[in-house]
Design a protein around this motif. Structure first.
Motif, short mmCIF file in Angstrom:
data_model
loop_
_atom_site.label_atom_id
_atom_site.label_comp_id
_atom_site.label_asym_id
_atom_site.label_seq_id
_atom_site.Cartn_x
_atom_site.Cartn_y
_atom_site.Cartn_z
N LEU A 64 51.41 45.83 44.11
CA LEU A 64 50.52 46.49 43.17
C LEU A 64 49.72 47.58 43.87
O LEU A 64 49.59 48.71 43.36
N ALA A 65 49.16 47.24 45.02
CA ALA A 65 48.34 48.22 45.75
C ALA A 65 49.14 49.46 46.11
O ALA A 65 48.61 50.58 46.07
N GLU A 66 50.40 49.29 46.43
CA GLU A 66 51.24 50.43 46.80
C GLU A 66 51.56 51.32 45.60
O GLU A 66 51.71 52.54 45.74
N ARG A 67 51.67 50.71 44.42
CA ARG A 67 52.14 51.44 43.24
C ARG A 67 51.01 51.99 42.38
O ARG A 67 51.25 52.86 41.55
N LEU A 68 49.81 51.48 42.54
CA LEU A 68 48.70 51.94 41.71
C LEU A 68 48.38 53.40 41.99
O LEU A 68 48.29 53.80 43.15
N PRO A 69 48.15 54.20 40.97
CA PRO A 69 47.80 55.60 41.19
C PRO A 69 46.46 55.78 41.92
O PRO A 69 46.28 56.76 42.64
N ASP A 70 45.52 54.85 41.73
CA ASP A 70 44.19 54.99 42.33
C ASP A 70 43.68 53.63 42.80
O ASP A 70 42.73 53.08 42.26
N CYS A 71 44.35 53.09 43.81
CA CYS A 71 43.93 51.80 44.37
C CYS A 71 42.74 52.03 45.30
O CYS A 71 42.82 52.83 46.24
N VAL A 72 41.65 51.30 45.04
CA VAL A 72 40.45 51.48 45.85
C VAL A 72 40.29 50.37 46.87
O VAL A 72 39.24 50.25 47.51
N GLY A 73 41.33 49.57 47.05
CA GLY A 73 41.29 48.55 48.09
C GLY A 73 41.95 47.26 47.67
O GLY A 73 41.98 46.91 46.49
N ILE A 74 42.48 46.54 48.65
CA ILE A 74 43.05 45.23 48.42
C ILE A 74 42.31 44.24 49.31
O ILE A 74 42.11 44.47 50.50
N THR A 75 41.86 43.15 48.71
CA THR A 75 41.13 42.10 49.42
C THR A 75 41.98 40.84 49.42
O THR A 75 42.32 40.32 48.36
N GLU A 76 42.34 40.36 50.61
CA GLU A 76 43.09 39.12 50.74
C GLU A 76 42.13 38.03 51.25
O GLU A 76 41.58 38.15 52.35
N LEU A 77 41.92 37.02 50.44
CA LEU A 77 40.95 35.97 50.73
C LEU A 77 41.62 34.83 51.49
O LEU A 77 42.44 34.09 50.93
N THR A 78 41.28 34.70 52.74
CA THR A 78 41.93 33.75 53.62
C THR A 78 41.74 32.31 53.14
O THR A 78 40.61 31.87 52.86
N GLY A 79 42.85 31.58 53.02
CA GLY A 79 42.80 30.17 52.65
C GLY A 79 42.66 29.90 51.17
O GLY A 79 42.68 28.74 50.76
N MET A 80 42.52 30.96 50.36
CA MET A 80 42.34 30.76 48.92
C MET A 80 43.70 30.76 48.23
O MET A 80 44.65 31.42 48.67
N GLY A 81 43.78 30.04 47.11
CA GLY A 81 45.01 29.97 46.33
C GLY A 81 44.99 30.92 45.16
O GLY A 81 44.53 32.06 45.27
N HIS A 82 45.48 30.45 44.01
CA HIS A 82 45.62 31.31 42.84
C HIS A 82 44.32 31.43 42.04
O HIS A 82 44.09 32.45 41.39
N MET A 83 43.47 30.42 42.07
CA MET A 83 42.27 30.40 41.22
C MET A 83 41.08 31.04 41.95
O MET A 83 39.97 30.50 42.00
N THR A 84 41.26 32.23 42.46
CA THR A 84 40.26 32.87 43.33
C THR A 84 38.86 33.00 42.71
O THR A 84 37.88 32.80 43.42
N PRO A 85 38.69 33.34 41.41
CA PRO A 85 37.32 33.44 40.90
C PRO A 85 36.55 32.13 40.95
O PRO A 85 35.31 32.14 40.98
N VAL A 86 37.27 30.99 40.93
CA VAL A 86 36.62 29.69 41.05
C VAL A 86 36.55 29.25 42.51
O VAL A 86 35.54 28.70 42.96
N GLU A 87 37.59 29.49 43.26
CA GLU A 87 37.63 29.08 44.67
C GLU A 87 36.67 29.89 45.53
O GLU A 87 36.03 29.34 46.44
N ALA A 88 36.60 31.18 45.31
CA ALA A 88 35.77 32.08 46.11
C ALA A 88 34.93 32.95 45.17
O ALA A 88 35.09 34.17 45.12
N PRO A 89 34.03 32.34 44.39
CA PRO A 89 33.32 33.09 43.35
C PRO A 89 32.48 34.24 43.89
O PRO A 89 32.41 35.30 43.27
N GLU A 90 31.84 34.03 45.04
CA GLU A 90 30.98 35.08 45.57
C GLU A 90 31.80 36.32 45.95
O GLU A 90 31.40 37.46 45.69
N ALA A 91 32.97 36.10 46.55
CA ALA A 91 33.80 37.22 46.97
C ALA A 91 34.34 38.01 45.78
O ALA A 91 34.34 39.25 45.78
#
Length: 305
Positions: free
Chosen positions: A250-277
């Motif tokens: 997605l980051a490679e194909r987006l016309p205006d990607c402003v960054g990709i954040t990979e959350l170490t150790g987190m799974g699919h439910m990132t808003p619940v697993e890492a809410p602050e991030a």
């Protein structure tokens, strides 16, 4: 998972007449953020983001069709076009003409943004976007739910698991362990696993299965190229459902990607697993794009006087 009390509840009608349940938190007139949940979830999924962002933003959430308090639809009503129709209806019901918002979608919510990206209503209202734990195509082939090397056998087994018609039943210690394995990182706090389990188990079986077929055949690659607003991407490094390789594409194909954040150790439910991030990424988009646009509008109005 707490929830800011007393939301304003609204309903919208989608293009096919389907009713959508909407909740609005925060002050009228505050900068708007629209949060779109994923497969088998509901507005409850965004509780942490609502609590954090509604103090100084108007936070709009809605139940995707068939989820939460939005009724199920007929068999032909589960499509990516319907996702886009529903988002259009929600934006029309909650935003003033020309009003901009940050749109954040998790999983199927991100797919909703990709499905709607070329539509005039989307472009009228989108200031910036977040694609969180999602992908545009090849979801089943890339999924790591089945611990085998990639290939036809793994793809076939994954398709069977995701489309399983068996009822999930009550939340139990075993079901929580299964959910954590498939959708969350190994170190996720038990209370967050339990919260996700309650949300996922509440999704009606027929709705879960209907959407699984849509996700299994997903191809929204064209929609990525039409997503022309500043867009951030978030992924969990241990996500088995939508692995980080999908986020990087997605980051490679987006016309205006402003960054990709990979959350170490987190799974699919990132808003619940890492809410602050996740909240920090959404707030950064709002600060960087809603504020700028509001200032530009004010400057235009002043120069016209």
């Amino acid at each position: 998972m707490t929830r800011t009390p007393n939301p304003r509840e609204l309903s919208a009608r989608s293009a096919d007449g389907s009713r959508l349940h909407i909740e609005v938190y925060g002050s009228e007139g505050a900068p708007a953020i629209v949060l779109i949940h994923g497969w088998t979830c509901s507005t409850l999924f965004w509780a942490a983001q609502i609590d954090a962002l509604s103090a100084d933003h108007r936070v709009i959430v809605y139940d995707q069709r068939g989820h939460g308090r939005s009724p199920a639809v007929g068999r032909g009503g589960y499509t990516t076009d319907a996702l886009a129709d529903d988002l259009e209806a929600v934006l029309g019901a909650t935003l003033a003409p020309g009003e901009k918002a940050v749109l954040a979608g998790h999983s199927m919510g991100g797919m909703t943004l990709m499905a709607a990206s070329a539509r005039p209503v989307f472009r009228e209202h989108a200031a910036a976007a977040l694609l969180c734990s999602t992908g545009s195509s090849k979801l089943v082939a890339e999924s790591r739910v089945v611990p085998m090397r990639p290939g036809r056998v793994r793809t076939r087994l994954t398709r069977l698991i995701l489309g399983a018609r068996a009822p999930l039943g009550p939340v139990t210690p075993v079901s929580k362990r299964i959910l954590r394995y498939g959708t969350m990182g190994p170190g996720t706090a038990p209370d967050r696993v339990a919260a996700c389990a309650r949300i996922v188990h509440a999704c009606p079986r027929a709705v879960r299965v209907a959407w699984s077929h849509v996700l299994g055949e997903l191809d929204l690659d064209a929609g990525v190229g039409e997503l022309r607003v500043p867009t951030a991407v978030v992924a969990g490094t241990t996500d088995r459902l939508t692995p980080p390789v999908l986020a990087r594409r997605l980051a490679e194909r987006l016309p205006d990607c402003v960054g990709i954040t990979e959350l170490t150790g987190m799974g699919h439910m990132t808003p619940v697993e890492a809410p602050e991030a996740v909240t920090a990424v959404i707030r950064g988009l709002a600060d960087g794009h809603l504020t700028t646009e509001r200032a530009a509008d004010n400057a235009t109005e002043e120069s016209a006087v």
